[in-house]
Structures are given as C-alpha cells and as structure tokens.
Write an enzyme that holds these catalytic residues in place. Sequence first.
Site, PDB file in Angstrom:
ATOM      1  N   ALA A  57       0.896  -1.265   0.097  1.00  0.00           N
ATOM      2  CA  ALA A  57       0.189  -0.338  -0.077  1.00  0.00           C
ATOM      3  C   ALA A  57       0.831   1.315  -0.106  1.00  0.00           C
ATOM      4  CB  ALA A  57      -1.516  -0.784   1.036  1.00  0.00           C
ATOM      5  N   SER A  58       1.648   1.209   0.510  1.00  0.00           N
ATOM      6  CA  SER A  58       2.792   2.431   0.431  1.00  0.00           C
ATOM      7  C   SER A  58       3.932   2.312  -1.003  1.00  0.00           C
ATOM      8  CB  SER A  58       3.818   2.430   2.347  1.00  0.00           C
ATOM      9  OG  SER A  58       4.710   3.028   1.641  1.00  0.00           O
ATOM     10  N   TYR A  59       3.576   2.244  -1.545  1.00  0.00           N
ATOM     11  CA  TYR A  59       3.630   1.611  -3.175  1.00  0.00           C
ATOM     12  C   TYR A  59       5.661   1.819  -3.378  1.00  0.00           C
ATOM     13  CZ  TYR A  59      -0.780   2.762  -5.558  1.00  0.00           C
ATOM     14  OH  TYR A  59      -2.356   2.958  -5.217  1.00  0.00           O
ATOM     15  N   CYS A  64      10.351  -5.682  -6.917  1.00  0.00           N
ATOM     16  CA  CYS A  64      10.540  -6.482  -7.642  1.00  0.00           C
ATOM     17  C   CYS A  64      10.707  -8.441  -8.215  1.00  0.00           C
ATOM     18  CB  CYS A  64      11.447  -6.381  -9.058  1.00  0.00           C
ATOM     19  SG  CYS A  64      11.256  -4.134  -9.685  1.00  0.00           S
ATOM     20  N   GLU A  66      12.324 -10.033 -10.246  1.00  0.00           N
ATOM     21  CA  GLU A  66      14.143  -9.976 -10.189  1.00  0.00           C
ATOM     22  C   GLU A  66      14.740 -10.302  -8.716  1.00  0.00           C
ATOM     23  OE1 GLU A  66      12.097  -8.076 -11.806  1.00  0.00           O
ATOM     24  OE2 GLU A  66      13.054  -8.062 -14.102  1.00  0.00           O
ATOM     25  N   CYS A 103      13.478  -3.496 -14.897  1.00  0.00           N
ATOM     26  CA  CYS A 103      13.772  -2.579 -14.661  1.00  0.00           C
ATOM     27  C   CYS A 103      15.673  -2.318 -14.178  1.00  0.00           C
ATOM     28  CB  CYS A 103      12.955  -1.902 -13.485  1.00  0.00           C
ATOM     29  SG  CYS A 103      13.931  -2.413 -11.726  1.00  0.00           S
ATOM     30  N   CYS A 106      16.630  -3.202 -11.495  1.00  0.00           N
ATOM     31  CA  CYS A 106      16.887  -5.205 -11.302  1.00  0.00           C
ATOM     32  C   CYS A 106      18.465  -5.366 -12.197  1.00  0.00           C
ATOM     33  CB  CYS A 106      16.015  -5.686 -11.544  1.00  0.00           C
ATOM     34  SG  CYS A 106      14.528  -5.558 -10.464  1.00  0.00           S
TER      35      CYS A 106
HETATM   36  N1  THU Z   1       8.054  -5.041 -11.327  1.00  0.00           N
HETATM   37  C1  THU Z   1       9.258  -6.253 -11.245  1.00  0.00           C
HETATM   38  O1  THU Z   1       8.486  -6.794 -11.138  1.00  0.00           O
HETATM   39  N2  THU Z   1      10.217  -6.141 -12.785  1.00  0.00           N
HETATM   40  C2  THU Z   1      10.354  -5.253 -12.954  1.00  0.00           C
HETATM   41  O2  THU Z   1      11.282  -5.659 -14.188  1.00  0.00           O
HETATM   42  C3  THU Z   1       9.625  -3.632 -13.047  1.00  0.00           C
HETATM   43  C4  THU Z   1       8.514  -3.799 -12.475  1.00  0.00           C
HETATM   44  C5  THU Z   1       7.357  -5.030 -10.853  1.00  0.00           C
HETATM   45  C6  THU Z   1       6.984  -3.689  -9.878  1.00  0.00           C
HETATM   46  C7  THU Z   1       5.551  -3.705  -9.705  1.00  0.00           C
HETATM   47  O3  THU Z   1       4.431  -4.990  -9.193  1.00  0.00           O
HETATM   48  C8  THU Z   1       5.030  -3.962 -11.289  1.00  0.00           C
HETATM   49  O4  THU Z   1       5.716  -4.141 -11.911  1.00  0.00           O
HETATM   50  C9  THU Z   1       4.892  -2.441 -11.640  1.00  0.00           C
HETATM   51  O5  THU Z   1       5.614  -1.850 -11.922  1.00  0.00           O
END
Ligand code: THU
Length: 146
Positions: A57-59, A64, A66, A103, A106
């Site tokens: 909830a706290s974005y 991720c 990876e 991202c 990652c």
């Molecule tokens: N997300 C990942 O799990 N890996 C990435 O390399 C990019 C983004 C997730 C994070 C978030 O829960 C959702 O994708 C949207 O950004």
Amino acid sequence: MRGHLFDDTAMSDLDTLRTRALQAAQQAYAPYSRLRVGAALRSTAGQVYTGCNVENASYTLGNCAERAAIAAAVQAEGAGFRLAAIAVTAFDSAGDVLPISPCGGCRQALVEFGEDATVSFRQPDAQWLEVTAGALLPHRFSFPER
Ligand code: THU
C-alpha cells in the site's frame, strides 16, 4: 554438430526458465499495478530459483520479481551464487501476457551476479529477446576502488 546440440540444450534451458517465470508470476501480489511479474533464473551451479513481485500500500516498498529470485538464490547458495540466465515475464489482470523489460534497479542487481548472464524477456512484438546482463546496463555503478 556439437554446436547444434549445444544450441538445442541452451534453448530448452531457456524454455524451462520461461515456463517457470510464468508460474512464478501467478504467485504475484500486485493489487495496485495489477501487473503480475515472474522471474526464473538458473545459477551457474545449475539450480533454478524463482521470484514474483510483491507490492505494498506504501507503493515504494514494493519488490520486483527479479530481485526476489536473486534473494532466493543467495539464500540457497550463499555468497558464491553466480547468475547464468534469467527469464522475466508478466501478465495483466485479463491474463494477457505483456512485454516487460527489467527495470533499471533490477539491471544493476542482475549484473552484480553475472555480467555475461543471459537475460530473456518479451518485446512488444511478443518475441523473446536475449541479451547479456552487462549489455542492459552500460556505464553502471561499480564500487569505487580505494
Ligand atoms: N516490476 C518487476 O517485478 N520487475 C521489473 O523489472 C519491473 C517492474 C513490478 C514492480 C511492480 O510491482 C509492477 O511491476 C509495476 O511496476
């Protein structure tokens, strides 16, 4: 012929990771973005580890897929863990598979464990792309020599 056989092996290896990544994505906790992401990696020791994204909830506290897979690998293999290959995949709330690319954070995490590791993910045309982790992050941060 040997090269041909090697290529086949590498291909089925990546297929396994792609399948496991999709399975991992089904475990995601993504009520905010509704983007379920899964990652499956193979260590140079030959083991497979998976991870999914876990939102909050706290974005900004979200994790991720990876990095979750990397954490699982380090937990299992310790500081000697090295990354051979990883597949990343995602689908939305309609169940449609979407293109996704690791991202920036990652990418830094992946290259830490294997500059030459294969990273596989889907492009907008739905084809899988394979690149090395190092190629995904030129001019990356590395700890300065002192
Ligand atoms: N997300 C990942 O799990 N890996 C990435 O390399 C990019 C983004 C997730 C994070 C978030 O829960 C959702 O994708 C949207 O950004």
